[in-house]
Design a protein around this motif. Structure first.
Motif, PDB file in Angstrom:
ATOM      1  N   GLY A 136       0.777  -1.243   0.000  1.00  0.00           N
ATOM      2  CA  GLY A 136       0.000   0.000   0.000  1.00  0.00           C
ATOM      3  C   GLY A 136       0.803   1.284   0.000  1.00  0.00           C
ATOM      4  O   GLY A 136       0.242   2.364  -0.186  1.00  0.00           O
ATOM      5  N   GLY A 137       2.110   1.201   0.207  1.00  0.00           N
ATOM      6  CA  GLY A 137       2.953   2.396   0.154  1.00  0.00           C
ATOM      7  C   GLY A 137       2.784   3.296   1.367  1.00  0.00           C
ATOM      8  O   GLY A 137       1.891   3.090   2.203  1.00  0.00           O
ATOM      9  N   ALA A 138       3.621   4.311   1.439  1.00  0.00           N
ATOM     10  CA  ALA A 138       3.484   5.314   2.506  1.00  0.00           C
ATOM     11  C   ALA A 138       2.112   5.965   2.400  1.00  0.00           C
ATOM     12  O   ALA A 138       1.514   6.347   3.403  1.00  0.00           O
ATOM     13  N   SER A 139       1.603   6.049   1.182  1.00  0.00           N
ATOM     14  CA  SER A 139       0.298   6.708   0.972  1.00  0.00           C
ATOM     15  C   SER A 139      -0.828   6.013   1.724  1.00  0.00           C
ATOM     16  O   SER A 139      -1.761   6.672   2.171  1.00  0.00           O
ATOM     17  N   LEU A 140      -0.758   4.706   1.857  1.00  0.00           N
ATOM     18  CA  LEU A 140      -1.791   4.023   2.651  1.00  0.00           C
ATOM     19  C   LEU A 140      -1.610   4.344   4.144  1.00  0.00           C
ATOM     20  O   LEU A 140      -2.587   4.447   4.880  1.00  0.00           O
ATOM     21  N   GLN A 141      -0.367   4.542   4.565  1.00  0.00           N
ATOM     22  CA  GLN A 141      -0.130   4.896   5.974  1.00  0.00           C
ATOM     23  C   GLN A 141      -0.702   6.278   6.316  1.00  0.00           C
ATOM     24  O   GLN A 141      -1.018   6.538   7.473  1.00  0.00           O
ATOM     25  N   PHE A 142      -0.835   7.152   5.306  1.00  0.00           N
ATOM     26  CA  PHE A 142      -1.453   8.463   5.563  1.00  0.00           C
ATOM     27  C   PHE A 142      -2.852   8.275   6.156  1.00  0.00           C
ATOM     28  O   PHE A 142      -3.308   9.076   6.949  1.00  0.00           O
ATOM     29  N   CYS A 143      -3.547   7.191   5.735  1.00  0.00           N
ATOM     30  CA  CYS A 143      -4.886   6.950   6.290  1.00  0.00           C
ATOM     31  C   CYS A 143      -4.854   5.921   7.417  1.00  0.00           C
ATOM     32  O   CYS A 143      -5.590   6.014   8.391  1.00  0.00           O
ATOM     33  N   MET A 144      -3.949   4.941   7.316  1.00  0.00           N
ATOM     34  CA  MET A 144      -3.924   3.875   8.323  1.00  0.00           C
ATOM     35  C   MET A 144      -3.490   4.402   9.695  1.00  0.00           C
ATOM     36  O   MET A 144      -4.043   3.988  10.732  1.00  0.00           O
ATOM     37  N   ALA A 145      -2.539   5.317   9.717  1.00  0.00           N
ATOM     38  CA  ALA A 145      -2.075   5.854  11.006  1.00  0.00           C
ATOM     39  C   ALA A 145      -3.215   6.577  11.746  1.00  0.00           C
ATOM     40  O   ALA A 145      -3.502   6.227  12.897  1.00  0.00           O
ATOM     41  N   PRO A 146      -3.889   7.548  11.106  1.00  0.00           N
ATOM     42  CA  PRO A 146      -5.009   8.180  11.840  1.00  0.00           C
ATOM     43  C   PRO A 146      -6.129   7.196  12.160  1.00  0.00           C
ATOM     44  O   PRO A 146      -6.750   7.293  13.233  1.00  0.00           O
ATOM     45  N   MET A 147      -6.388   6.259  11.270  1.00  0.00           N
ATOM     46  CA  MET A 147      -7.455   5.286  11.535  1.00  0.00           C
ATOM     47  C   MET A 147      -7.174   4.510  12.830  1.00  0.00           C
ATOM     48  O   MET A 147      -8.072   4.211  13.605  1.00  0.00           O
ATOM     49  N   ASN A 148      -5.890   4.237  13.076  1.00  0.00           N
ATOM     50  CA  ASN A 148      -5.510   3.463  14.256  1.00  0.00           C
ATOM     51  C   ASN A 148      -5.209   4.303  15.488  1.00  0.00           C
ATOM     52  O   ASN A 148      -5.221   3.775  16.599  1.00  0.00           O
ATOM     53  N   PHE A 149      -4.890   5.595  15.303  1.00  0.00           N
ATOM     54  CA  PHE A 149      -4.419   6.383  16.451  1.00  0.00           C
ATOM     55  C   PHE A 149      -5.227   7.649  16.747  1.00  0.00           C
ATOM     56  O   PHE A 149      -5.104   8.211  17.822  1.00  0.00           O
ATOM     57  N   LEU A 150      -5.998   8.134  15.770  1.00  0.00           N
ATOM     58  CA  LEU A 150      -6.687   9.418  15.984  1.00  0.00           C
ATOM     59  C   LEU A 150      -8.037   9.200  16.653  1.00  0.00           C
ATOM     60  O   LEU A 150      -8.924   8.574  16.066  1.00  0.00           O
ATOM     61  N   LYS A 151      -8.175   9.718  17.884  1.00  0.00           N
ATOM     62  CA  LYS A 151      -9.470   9.617  18.569  1.00  0.00           C
ATOM     63  C   LYS A 151     -10.307  10.845  18.228  1.00  0.00           C
ATOM     64  O   LYS A 151     -11.407  10.718  17.701  1.00  0.00           O
ATOM     65  N   THR A 152      -9.807  12.036  18.529  1.00  0.00           N
ATOM     66  CA  THR A 152     -10.591  13.252  18.242  1.00  0.00           C
ATOM     67  C   THR A 152      -9.793  14.302  17.473  1.00  0.00           C
ATOM     68  O   THR A 152     -10.300  14.923  16.565  1.00  0.00           O
ATOM     69  N   LYS A 153      -8.499  14.450  17.812  1.00  0.00           N
ATOM     70  CA  LYS A 153      -7.748  15.582  17.278  1.00  0.00           C
ATOM     71  C   LYS A 153      -6.273  15.219  17.163  1.00  0.00           C
ATOM     72  O   LYS A 153      -5.724  14.567  18.046  1.00  0.00           O
ATOM     73  N   ALA A 154      -5.634  15.647  16.080  1.00  0.00           N
ATOM     74  CA  ALA A 154      -4.200  15.388  15.901  1.00  0.00           C
ATOM     75  C   ALA A 154      -3.517  16.640  15.367  1.00  0.00           C
ATOM     76  O   ALA A 154      -4.154  17.475  14.723  1.00  0.00           O
ATOM     77  N   ALA A 155      -2.222  16.762  15.633  1.00  0.00           N
ATOM     78  CA  ALA A 155      -1.452  17.911  15.147  1.00  0.00           C
ATOM     79  C   ALA A 155      -0.524  17.463  14.020  1.00  0.00           C
ATOM     80  O   ALA A 155       0.097  16.400  14.098  1.00  0.00           O
ATOM     81  N   TYR A 156      -0.453  18.279  12.960  1.00  0.00           N
ATOM     82  CA  TYR A 156       0.393  17.965  11.806  1.00  0.00           C
ATOM     83  C   TYR A 156       1.250  19.168  11.447  1.00  0.00           C
ATOM     84  O   TYR A 156       0.788  20.308  11.481  1.00  0.00           O
ATOM     85  N   LEU A 157       2.491  18.887  11.065  1.00  0.00           N
ATOM     86  CA  LEU A 157       3.381  19.923  10.536  1.00  0.00           C
ATOM     87  C   LEU A 157       3.358  19.802   9.015  1.00  0.00           C
ATOM     88  O   LEU A 157       3.584  18.708   8.474  1.00  0.00           O
ATOM     89  N   ASN A 158       3.095  20.918   8.332  1.00  0.00           N
ATOM     90  CA  ASN A 158       2.963  20.877   6.872  1.00  0.00           C
ATOM     91  C   ASN A 158       4.239  21.375   6.187  1.00  0.00           C
ATOM     92  O   ASN A 158       4.467  22.569   6.071  1.00  0.00           O
ATOM     93  N   THR A 159       5.071  20.425   5.759  1.00  0.00           N
ATOM     94  CA  THR A 159       6.337  20.803   5.129  1.00  0.00           C
ATOM     95  C   THR A 159       6.430  20.360   3.672  1.00  0.00           C
ATOM     96  O   THR A 159       7.511  20.343   3.098  1.00  0.00           O
ATOM     97  N   GLY A 160       5.305  19.994   3.071  1.00  0.00           N
ATOM     98  CA  GLY A 160       5.370  19.610   1.664  1.00  0.00           C
ATOM     99  C   GLY A 160       4.174  18.802   1.227  1.00  0.00           C
ATOM    100  O   GLY A 160       3.234  18.571   1.996  1.00  0.00           O
TER     101      GLY A 160
END
Ligand SMILES: *Cc1c(COP(=O)(O)O)cnc(C)c1O
Length: 357
Positions: A73-97
């Motif tokens: 699935g590539g890193a691109s699948l992890q973009f959704c899999m990580a929040p699906m597994n860890f995000l309850k209500t709110k997460a912080a992201y740094l936008n560098t690209g």
């Protein structure tokens, strides 16, 4: 003519890894069968994935309590899999690209996203500093190396919450204190293996804390329990990853990879900084990537960019065209890149300068 492979990804691998992979494609372990046509449940493949996992942990220094997974699935699948597994209500992201932005877009499907800082205003040509990570979020996510723009964060940002990092394009190029992270992931096709396998390092006791229903294949627990063998894993890329990890270990580990990366980066940035016609796109040396070295022509020489691309290609340089969003040139110098190739590029730049300055 010798080719110098500066491709951004999929990209250069150690020659011996390619040769050993080719041998296994013809005859795996003297079995008379190709690695392409054996069961992933065969004991000889189990030995491969076990060694790949053990070496990954040893070379990166992954502590007890973490799992190393090899998924599709590539890193691109992890973009959704990580929040699906860890995000309850709110997460912080740094936008560098672009890759951070894509991760943010997916996270928004699962909760609120706080963008703590962004360098989008100037085509992502710097790493934001002085931002605050709120303490009421489930985690903080960032991209350690911005493959397209050529910026890199080598210090784990101070965070009051668990940290997740996309290390697709600088994994194994510098030591990492894995204990500071809840999850590290990346596509393997930049520094580790041919395309097709994604690595995920995950802290076991952080999994299973969200309430939502997670499809079986997208649940980290499935792959922790199944030892990355819940379904058929990408057999051949895992085999090559194992060989690359053997190679890194033999060379002296991530410390040696870092020494080589610094040597290459110093050589190339030095040539760019001192050039009469080229200039770097990342002004602050502290923000410059050692993996993806980006440069353009100074304004007064701008129209020579296509000429240099042609000149460099004729001299054996492959993949030095910059990403379309940045323009100019990008020399990707991943772990397997020999210093001689960087020297060849620098020589080529000097020759071109002599013709035009
Ligand atoms: C290449 C890259 C990706 C995308 O990886 P895929 O495996 O193609 O999904 C994500 N993040 C970074 C930093 C990358 O360099």
């Amino acid at each position: 003519m010798k080719k110098h492979n500066f491709n951004a990804g999929p990209s250069i691998l150690p020659r011996e890894v390619i040769e050993e992979t080719a041998k296994a494609v013809l005859d795996f372990n003297g079995s008379g069968l190709s690695i392409l046509e054996i069961s992933h449940r065969h004991k000889d493949f189990q030995a491969v994935i076990d060694e790949a996992e053990a070496l990954f942990k040893e070379v990166l220094g992954v502590p007890e309590g973490y799992s190393v997974l090899f998924l599709g699935g590539g890193a691109s699948l992890q973009f959704c899999m990580a929040p699906m597994n860890f995000l309850k209500t709110k997460a912080a992201y740094l936008n560098t690209g672009v890759w951070s932005k894509k991760a943010i877009k997916e996270a928004k499907n699962f909760g609120e996203v706080v963008e703590v800082a962004s360098s989008a205003d100037t085509t992502y040509n710097y790493i934001p500093r002085g931002y605050t990570i709120p303490s009421d979020v489930d985690y903080f996510h960032y991209t350690s190396n911005n493959t397209i723009y050529g910026t890199e964060i080598r210090q784990v940002p101070d965070s009051p919450v668990p940290v997740i990092c996309d290390m697709s394009s600088d994994i194994f190029s510098t030591p990492v204190d894995v204990s500071k992270y809840m999850c590290i992931y990346g596509g393997a096709q930049k520094n580790l293996a041919p395309a097709g396998v994604t690595f995920v390092v995950v802290k076991n006791d952080c999994v299973g804390k969200v309430d939502r229903v997670i499809p079986t294949m997208l649940n980290y627990q499935t792959h922790i329990d199944g030892g990355s063998m819940f379904n058929t894993p990408p057999v051949l890329p895992i085999y090559s990853a194992m060989l690359t990890l053997r190679w890194i270990k033999k060379c002296g580990g991530v410390k040696e990879m870092e020494r080589r990366a610094i040597e290459r980066a110093n050589l190339l940035y030095g040539a760019i900084d001192n050039s009469p016609i080229f200039r770097p796109t990342i002004a602050n040396p502290a923000d410059r990537s050692r993996m993806n070295i980006c440069f353009v022509m100074k304004d007064e020489y701008k129209e020579l960019e296509p000429d240099f691309l042609k000149f460099a290609t004729e001299h054996g340089m492959v993949g030095v065209k910059g990403h379309r969003s940045v323009g100019g040139f990008r020399a990707s110098c991943y772990n397997a890149m020999p210093l001689e190739s960087v020297q060849a590029l620098v020589d080529c730049m000097h020759e071109f300068e002599d013709l035009h300055k």
